[in-house]
Design an enzyme around this catalytic site. Structure first.
Site, PDB file in Angstrom:
ATOM      1  N   ALA A  33       0.847  -1.193   0.000  1.00 20.36           N
ATOM      2  CA  ALA A  33       0.000   0.000   0.000  1.00 20.36           C
ATOM      3  C   ALA A  33       0.882   1.243   0.000  1.00 20.36           C
ATOM      4  CB  ALA A  33      -0.942  -0.006   1.207  1.00 20.36           C
ATOM      5  N   ASN A  34       0.271   2.401   0.217  1.00 18.35           N
ATOM      6  CA  ASN A  34       1.002   3.655   0.330  1.00 18.35           C
ATOM      7  C   ASN A  34       0.297   4.532   1.353  1.00 18.35           C
ATOM      8  OD1 ASN A  34      -1.082   5.300  -1.103  1.00 18.35           O
ATOM      9  ND2 ASN A  34      -0.484   3.994  -2.826  1.00 18.35           N
TER      10      ASN A  34
END
Length: 211
Positions: free
Chosen positions: A18-19
């Site tokens: 993810a980020n």
């Protein structure tokens, strides 16, 4: 149609790629468009903020799911692709939690679908205006110009996330609106104000094109 947030690309049942995207900018854009009377479909990845009022929300987890939800929402007059979609996913998600063995696991990655380019290059049901976002850490405007041409979209909203913990997850944003002919440098603004300005700019474009 507005996309927002991050995507979660599973590695195993408890881990994912993810980020730091919070979804604040995308959700603010969806809310601003609805406030001007637009019928809005918001396709949101996993976020911790509430759904904006007055919009239809489609919750997704992965990039593949996000693309499917966007395509299901077409046709639309405008597509605004704010989500920070993971570029890669694991080729084969482990069915059970991966255990530490003393050596780091080798993860084979495959490229995720490019949602912005896929919609911008559609032969059928392409939105009249396709707006992408470019989060960059260097050469922000130059990279955004190249991205606009490469993806085939009409506008790119570029922002500097070299201080990612301040922008991605924060309340303010500093953006550059890149079109085929111009670059507008906007000052540091609350994300709600960025959203209001962007939606107002889009509304003016549609009003100017009326016969």
């Amino acid at each position: 149609v507005v996309t927002s947030g991050t995507t979660h690309e599973p590695i195993d049942p408890v881990r994912y790629i993810a980020n730091r995207s919070s979804g604040r900018q995308g959700h603010a854009i969806a809310a601003a468009a609805a406030a001007l009377g637009a019928e809005v479909v918001l396709v949101s990845g996993p976020v911790s903020i509430p759904d904006p009022a007055g919009v239809t929300v489609r919750h997704v987890e992965t990039a593949v799911e996000m693309l499917a939800a966007v395509e299901a929402a077409l046709p639309a007059d405008v597509g605004i692709f704010t989500a920070a979609v993971a570029d890669w996913r694991v080729a084969g998600e482990a069915s059970q939690k991966m255990k530490k063995t003393g050596a780091a696991p080798k993860l084979a990655l495959v490229e995720n679908p490019d949602i912005l380019a896929t919609v911008a290059k559609r032969a059928v049901d392409r939105p009249r205006l396709v707006v992408g976002f470019a989060a960059e850490t260097e050469n922000v405007v130059a990279y955004a110009k190249a991205k606009r041409q490469r993806k085939g979209c009409d506008w790119i909203i570029a922002n500097d996330v070299s201080h990612a913990t301040g922008i991605m997850g924060g309340d303010n944003n500093t953006v550059h609106v890149v079109t085929a002919d111009t670059v507008e440098d906007w000052p540091d603004l609350p994300k709600t104000e960025v959203a209001a300005r962007l939606v107002a700019r889009i509304a003016r474009l549609f009003q100017e094109d009326r016969p």
